[in-house]
Scaffold this active site. Sequence first.
Site, short mmCIF file in Angstrom:
data_model
loop_
_atom_site.label_atom_id
_atom_site.label_comp_id
_atom_site.label_asym_id
_atom_site.label_seq_id
_atom_site.Cartn_x
_atom_site.Cartn_y
_atom_site.Cartn_z
N HIS A 90 9.23 7.56 7.41
CA HIS A 90 9.76 7.65 6.04
C HIS A 90 11.21 8.09 6.13
O HIS A 90 11.55 8.95 6.94
CB HIS A 90 8.93 8.64 5.21
N ARG B 46 0.84 -1.20 0.00
CA ARG B 46 0.00 0.00 0.00
C ARG B 46 0.88 1.26 0.00
O ARG B 46 1.03 1.93 -1.02
CB ARG B 46 -0.95 -0.03 1.22
N ASP B 47 1.49 1.58 1.13
CA ASP B 47 2.22 2.86 1.19
C ASP B 47 3.39 2.85 0.21
O ASP B 47 3.70 3.86 -0.41
CB ASP B 47 2.72 3.11 2.61
N CYS C 210 7.81 10.16 -1.17
CA CYS C 210 7.13 11.14 -0.35
C CYS C 210 6.52 12.12 -1.33
O CYS C 210 7.24 12.74 -2.10
CB CYS C 210 8.13 11.82 0.58
N HIS D 218 5.52 4.86 12.24
CA HIS D 218 5.57 4.78 10.77
C HIS D 218 6.50 5.89 10.30
O HIS D 218 6.18 7.07 10.39
CB HIS D 218 4.14 5.01 10.25
ZN ZN Z 1 3.64 6.60 4.86
#
Ligand code: ZN
Length: 314
Positions: A212, A17-18, A243, A210
């Site tokens: 990045h 997903r991400d 991002c 979570h």
């Molecule tokens: Zn994310």
Amino acid sequence: MTEMYTERVELVEVSPRDGLQNEPDNLSTASKLELINRAIEAGARRIEVTSFVNPRAVPQMADAEAVCAGLPRRRDVTFIGLVMNRRGAERAIATGRIDQLGAVSVSTDRFAMANQGQTSDGSVKAAREIIALAKAAGLSGQATIAASFGCPFDGEVPEARIVAMAAELAAAGATEIGLADTIGVANPRHVARLVTMVRETIAPLPVRVHFHNTRGTGLANVWAALGAGATIIDASIGGIGGCPFAPGAAGNVATEDVVYMLERAGIATGVDLDALISVNHWLGQVMKKDLPAMVGKAGGFPLPRVNTVEEEIA
Ligand code: ZN
């Protein structure tokens, strides 16, 4: 600050997903399912498989129903569907294959408006409704607070705002609260402070984090979060993703980098590093690119077996 490293952490694999949502070239449904199956083979037991959002806004997730239809029938694996509103929750529930709904609340009004067309309070209200729908359907519901450590529009976000949101989402019945560094601006000291505040507020519910790796602080933030009592970590095989507010930036913290660091430090993850590295290599071929994960390139340690010079020249 007292450090409280656990012996074992839970990883949530978010690459389907991400990871893929922020990649320009979409993977086929079959390849997404192969990624999910390979992650399970490597030991993943909770996987964010897709999101049920408007396909015009996120074309990469337009095959959400098809992905769900192809999921393996595994009682020992929890499949998460990310949803933003009632419509998404109803779609996810209707598949009959999603075990857990993931709701997203956003810390600031401007980011919430840009991301999902509602205010920050509106996004908390939507998450509460999603959690209620999940429970009514016999599923669990968890919530993530996006931009917990910084907003692309408003800059610094008051910690009190995040703590208040976490308290409200916990009271609504979320099974865990995730703190997301959506744009990759967190630093380890900030992470330790905010995780501690949220953990003390929502106890006994667990804190998930979570990160990045947009600016290279991802692994340091994971370590700081664990030291402050977080017990669940989102990670993405290969470190794929990106991002949306930093073109060209690296994606989520890479699962293989996180597993390497933690297992080397004596913290069990339940995931096999060599198997993950194989998935990395497979995924790199499918995506036709070099993936950001570092351990995917270097391999683990200790090395399996290095030939001696004598053997080499023999
Ligand atoms: Zn994310």
